[in-house]
Design a protein around this motif. Structure first.
Motif, PDB file in Angstrom:
ATOM      1  N   ARG A 268       0.993  -1.342   0.420  1.00  0.00           N
ATOM      2  CA  ARG A 268      -0.532   0.080   0.155  1.00  0.00           C
ATOM      3  C   ARG A 268       1.279   1.147   0.198  1.00  0.00           C
ATOM      4  NH1 ARG A 268      -4.481  -0.332   3.866  1.00  0.00           N
ATOM      5  NH2 ARG A 268      -5.741  -1.767   1.993  1.00  0.00           N
ATOM      6  N   ASP A 269       0.786   2.060  -1.249  1.00  0.00           N
ATOM      7  CA  ASP A 269       1.478   3.229  -0.984  1.00  0.00           C
ATOM      8  C   ASP A 269       0.557   4.559  -0.848  1.00  0.00           C
ATOM      9  OD1 ASP A 269       2.976   5.560  -2.206  1.00  0.00           O
ATOM     10  OD2 ASP A 269       2.190   5.354  -4.012  1.00  0.00           O
ATOM     11  N   TYR A 270       1.376   5.150   0.288  1.00  0.00           N
ATOM     12  CA  TYR A 270       1.130   6.867   0.148  1.00  0.00           C
ATOM     13  C   TYR A 270       0.586   8.095  -0.609  1.00  0.00           C
ATOM     14  CZ  TYR A 270      -0.122   4.074   5.036  1.00  0.00           C
ATOM     15  OH  TYR A 270      -1.116   3.509   5.406  1.00  0.00           O
ATOM     16  N   LYS A 271       0.239   8.525  -0.874  1.00  0.00           N
ATOM     17  CA  LYS A 271       0.333   9.192  -2.516  1.00  0.00           C
ATOM     18  C   LYS A 271       0.670  10.832  -1.743  1.00  0.00           C
ATOM     19  CE  LYS A 271       0.190   6.968  -6.771  1.00  0.00           C
ATOM     20  NZ  LYS A 271      -1.065   5.318  -6.061  1.00  0.00           N
ATOM     21  N   ARG A 272      -0.286  10.805  -0.965  1.00  0.00           N
ATOM     22  CA  ARG A 272      -1.107  12.704  -0.067  1.00  0.00           C
ATOM     23  C   ARG A 272       0.709  12.461   0.118  1.00  0.00           C
ATOM     24  NH1 ARG A 272      -5.295  14.899  -1.709  1.00  0.00           N
ATOM     25  NH2 ARG A 272      -6.749  13.647  -2.469  1.00  0.00           N
TER      26      ARG A 272
ATOM     27  N   THR B 131       1.451  12.466  -4.762  1.00  0.00           N
ATOM     28  CA  THR B 131       3.091  12.853  -4.989  1.00  0.00           C
ATOM     29  C   THR B 131       3.073  12.066  -5.590  1.00  0.00           C
ATOM     30  OG1 THR B 131       3.396  11.631  -2.932  1.00  0.00           O
ATOM     31  CG2 THR B 131       3.165  14.086  -3.073  1.00  0.00           C
ATOM     32  N   GLY B 132       4.189  11.875  -5.903  1.00  0.00           N
ATOM     33  CA  GLY B 132       4.938  10.247  -6.248  1.00  0.00           C
ATOM     34  C   GLY B 132       4.792   9.118  -5.038  1.00  0.00           C
ATOM     35  N   GLY B 133       4.291   8.897  -4.199  1.00  0.00           N
ATOM     36  CA  GLY B 133       4.029   8.608  -3.339  1.00  0.00           C
ATOM     37  C   GLY B 133       5.419   8.658  -1.838  1.00  0.00           C
TER      38      GLY B 133
ATOM     39  N   LEU C 245       4.155  -6.111 -14.763  1.00  0.00           N
ATOM     40  CA  LEU C 245       2.779  -4.411 -14.222  1.00  0.00           C
ATOM     41  C   LEU C 245       2.384  -4.215 -13.416  1.00  0.00           C
ATOM     42  CD1 LEU C 245       1.255  -3.490 -16.666  1.00  0.00           C
ATOM     43  CD2 LEU C 245      -0.316  -5.679 -16.344  1.00  0.00           C
ATOM     44  N   TYR C 246       2.413  -3.058 -12.781  1.00  0.00           N
ATOM     45  CA  TYR C 246       1.869  -2.762 -11.521  1.00  0.00           C
ATOM     46  C   TYR C 246      -0.045  -1.874 -11.624  1.00  0.00           C
ATOM     47  CZ  TYR C 246       1.585   1.402  -8.141  1.00  0.00           C
ATOM     48  OH  TYR C 246       1.688   2.895  -7.532  1.00  0.00           O
ATOM     49  N   ALA C 247      -0.811  -2.884 -11.017  1.00  0.00           N
ATOM     50  CA  ALA C 247      -2.341  -2.307 -10.988  1.00  0.00           C
ATOM     51  C   ALA C 247      -2.297  -1.864  -9.607  1.00  0.00           C
ATOM     52  CB  ALA C 247      -2.912  -3.625 -10.559  1.00  0.00           C
TER      53      ALA C 247
ATOM     54  N   PHE D 155      -2.788   1.587 -14.164  1.00  0.00           N
ATOM     55  CA  PHE D 155      -1.336   0.827 -14.316  1.00  0.00           C
ATOM     56  C   PHE D 155      -0.298   1.441 -14.706  1.00  0.00           C
ATOM     57  CE2 PHE D 155      -4.855  -2.770 -16.332  1.00  0.00           C
ATOM     58  CZ  PHE D 155      -4.669  -3.302 -15.213  1.00  0.00           C
ATOM     59  N   ASN D 156       0.759   1.477 -15.147  1.00  0.00           N
ATOM     60  CA  ASN D 156       1.747   1.579 -14.536  1.00  0.00           C
ATOM     61  C   ASN D 156       2.564   0.349 -15.238  1.00  0.00           C
ATOM     62  OD1 ASN D 156       1.699   3.766 -13.538  1.00  0.00           O
ATOM     63  ND2 ASN D 156       2.062   2.907 -11.745  1.00  0.00           N
ATOM     64  N   ALA D 157       3.362   0.462 -15.856  1.00  0.00           N
ATOM     65  CA  ALA D 157       4.687  -0.806 -16.482  1.00  0.00           C
ATOM     66  C   ALA D 157       6.189  -0.998 -16.085  1.00  0.00           C
ATOM     67  CB  ALA D 157       5.048   0.219 -18.299  1.00  0.00           C
ATOM     68  N   ARG D 158       6.055  -0.748 -15.178  1.00  0.00           N
ATOM     69  CA  ARG D 158       7.382  -0.249 -14.304  1.00  0.00           C
ATOM     70  C   ARG D 158       6.848  -1.264 -12.335  1.00  0.00           C
ATOM     71  NH1 ARG D 158       5.614   4.059 -11.172  1.00  0.00           N
ATOM     72  NH2 ARG D 158       4.664   4.835 -12.651  1.00  0.00           N
ATOM     73  N   PHE D 159       8.153  -1.061 -11.604  1.00  0.00           N
ATOM     74  CA  PHE D 159       8.349  -0.820 -10.609  1.00  0.00           C
ATOM     75  C   PHE D 159       7.312   0.259  -9.916  1.00  0.00           C
ATOM     76  CE2 PHE D 159      11.079  -4.136 -10.125  1.00  0.00           C
ATOM     77  CZ  PHE D 159      10.210  -5.291  -9.279  1.00  0.00           C
ATOM     78  N   GLY D 160       6.767   0.162  -8.930  1.00  0.00           N
ATOM     79  CA  GLY D 160       6.155   0.835  -8.079  1.00  0.00           C
ATOM     80  C   GLY D 160       7.482   2.095  -7.249  1.00  0.00           C
ATOM     81  N   ASP D 161       7.633   3.195  -6.750  1.00  0.00           N
ATOM     82  CA  ASP D 161       8.746   3.621  -6.572  1.00  0.00           C
ATOM     83  C   ASP D 161       7.788   4.853  -5.297  1.00  0.00           C
ATOM     84  OD1 ASP D 161       9.770   5.560  -5.385  1.00  0.00           O
ATOM     85  OD2 ASP D 161      11.353   5.712  -6.694  1.00  0.00           O
ATOM     86  N   PRO D 162       7.192   4.197  -3.898  1.00  0.00           N
ATOM     87  CA  PRO D 162       8.451   3.718  -3.405  1.00  0.00           C
ATOM     88  C   PRO D 162       7.797   2.341  -2.414  1.00  0.00           C
ATOM     89  CG  PRO D 162       6.355   5.157  -1.475  1.00  0.00           C
ATOM     90  CD  PRO D 162       6.006   4.895  -3.438  1.00  0.00           C
ATOM     91  N   GLU D 163       7.075   1.695  -4.018  1.00  0.00           N
ATOM     92  CA  GLU D 163       6.927   0.115  -3.711  1.00  0.00           C
ATOM     93  C   GLU D 163       7.840  -0.639  -3.974  1.00  0.00           C
ATOM     94  OE1 GLU D 163       4.449   2.539  -5.145  1.00  0.00           O
ATOM     95  OE2 GLU D 163       2.478   2.260  -4.997  1.00  0.00           O
ATOM     96  N   ALA D 164       8.781  -0.785  -4.702  1.00  0.00           N
ATOM     97  CA  ALA D 164      10.058  -1.544  -5.113  1.00  0.00           C
ATOM     98  C   ALA D 164      10.501  -1.227  -3.928  1.00  0.00           C
ATOM     99  CB  ALA D 164      10.471  -0.533  -6.147  1.00  0.00           C
TER     100      ALA D 164
HETATM  101  N1  GLY Z   1       3.819   5.140  -6.553  1.00  0.00           N
HETATM  102  C1  GLY Z   1       2.683   4.671  -7.385  1.00  0.00           C
HETATM  103  C2  GLY Z   1       3.982   4.956  -8.936  1.00  0.00           C
HETATM  104  O1  GLY Z   1       5.315   4.458  -8.799  1.00  0.00           O
HETATM  105  O2  GLY Z   1       3.840   5.715  -9.611  1.00  0.00           O
END
Ligand code: GLY
Ligand code: AMP
Length: 418
Positions: A206-210, A220-222, A263-265, A279-288
């Protein structure tokens, strides 16, 4: 390829692999330089990266950011015969065009918010008005995680539509927009590795975007993430794989856009069930940064299998039962006015509490000065723990140690799980 904390985490994981002799990071940051060789090639510099790959006879190239995917780095490297973990530009449209992604979801029967695509403000405003302004307005193109405005009333939806289509505040990315119904519920990031046919889910996060505590402030990006998230079990992960991930991968392959990489949903758990937001076509940041530390299997072996199209024969992934929490330390005005907060000296990184891992993002070594800030998100402080609460304590203690002018972080990351 890339220069964020996501790429530092990827480098950290790659150097642990027995298959690996050497790791390069293009362009890297102040942290990757300590464990890999940074090379001064931008992540989207197609020509120079192909030359470099040939010269060094690279065995695998991992694409970090969407900019690399969208520049066609994957296409060019694959064309030259290299193993690439990351999709071609065509398959990457699942991230780089929200209208492409929504149309694909519709064709594949993937549950998602009702939507319409617009290039003219009047019909867009009318569509939003019919829903009382409770919509999400999205720039069609890439906007570094900031191109979505979630609206609560007609004043806000009118303003968001004007900002994109009339004032062109998102540049070319916002000349076409998706307006969709606003959904409610906790969010979930599920990332899966695929070779275009098979799909292997990674641990959910789980990402915190705000930007600010209590989910206030700008998108934000996370600002932090944790894994596994509260309320997400194996059955839910399986449902997402079956109803979202596999249909997306098949739909792409069916239209000639085989997807090899992560693939990131981005999902929302609504009262009516799971819905795909994007969808994102890569790892998430900060999920990775919170998923990779939990992975006990060899990342490079898996990435090679995906790059070569051999995931079906790849052994099951092994995961640590421990929880992982990551807290992003950002500079002053992030996500706005990042330029104002560059070049400040960073202290405290040598005084980390035991168990805290620091993944660098916007950092760089300035000769004669040391480590200085070089971006909005500066580092992610990460810790594993027997429980989310334990991991959180250590990650927060780590974040508190990081000192530079204007440093801030969210102290409520993963608090919900305690
Ligand atoms: N954490 C969201 C993203 O990487 O797009
Ligand atoms: P996206 O880039 O599409 O993931 O959107 C970024 C963030 O905006 C998501 O993580 C959600 O918090 C929010 N968001 C996107 N779409 C919707 C929606 N349809 N309803 C409510 N919030 C949304």
């Amino acid at each position: 390829m890339g220069s964020g904390a996501r790429e530092h985490a990827l480098v950290w994981k790659c150097v642990q692999s027995e298959l690996v002799e050497r790791v390069y990071c293009a362009p890297g940051n102040g942290g990757t330089g300590g464990m890999a060789r940074n090379i001064p090639i931008g992540a989207a510099d197609v020509v120079r990266i192909v030359d470099f790959a040939k010269r060094e006879r690279l065995g695998l190239i991992v694409l970090g950011p969407e900019a690399a995917v969208d520049a066609g780095v994957g296409d060019a490297l694959r064309h030259a015969g290299f193993n690439v973990f990351g999709p071609d530009r065509g398959a990457g449209r699942i991230e780089s065009s929200k209208s492409f992604a929504k149309a694909l979801m519709k064709r594949a029967g993937i549950p998602t918010a009702d939507f319409e695509v617009f290039t003219q403000p009047a019909p867009a405003k009318a569509w939003a008005r019919e829903r009382g302004g409770r919509v999400a307005v999205k720039a069609d193109g890439l906007a570094r995680g900031k191109g979505v405005i979630v609206c609560a009333d007609i004043e806000q939806s009118d303003g968001a539509i004007e900002a994109m289509l009339v004032q062109e505040r998102f540049g070319r990315s916002g000349k076409k927009i998706v307006v969709e119904e606003r959904l409610e519920g906790p969010e979930l990031s599920l990332l899966a590795v695929t070779d275009g046919a098979d799909v292997i889910p990674l641990a959910p996060a789980r990402d915190y975007k705000r930007a600010h505590e209590g989910n206030k402030g700008a998108n934000t990006g996370g600002m932090g993430a944790y894994s596994p998230p509260k309320g997400v079990d194996d059955a839910l992960v399986k449902e997402v794989v079956d109803c979202v991930m596999r249909p997306a991968v098949q739909e792409l392959a069916g239209s000639g856009d085989e997807f090899r990489g992560v693939l990131y949903a981005g999902l929302m758990l609504t009262e009516q069930g799971v819905r795909a937001l994007e969808f994102n076509a890569r790892f998430g940041d900060p999920e990775a940064q919170v998923v990779l530390p939990r992975l006990e299997s060899d990342f490079v072996a898996m990435a090679l299998a995906a790059a070569k199209g051999g995931l079906a024969a790849h052994p099951d992934l092994r995961w640590s039962p421990r929880a992982c929490v990551g807290v992003v330390v950002a500079s002053g005005h992030y996500p706005d006015d990042v330029a104002m907060t560059l070049g400040h000296r960073i202290g405290g990184l040598t005084e980390m509490p035991p168990g805290a891992l620091i993944f660098h993002a916007g950092t760089r070594y300035e000769p004669g000065i040391g480590l200085v800030t070089d971006g909005g998100r500066v580092v992610t402080s990460v810790a594993l723990g027997e429980t989310v609460a334990q991991a959180r304590d250590v990650a927060l203690a780590g974040a508190r140690q990081v000192r530079f002018e204007g440093a801030f972080f969210r102290s409520d990351i993963a608090q919900e799980a305690e």
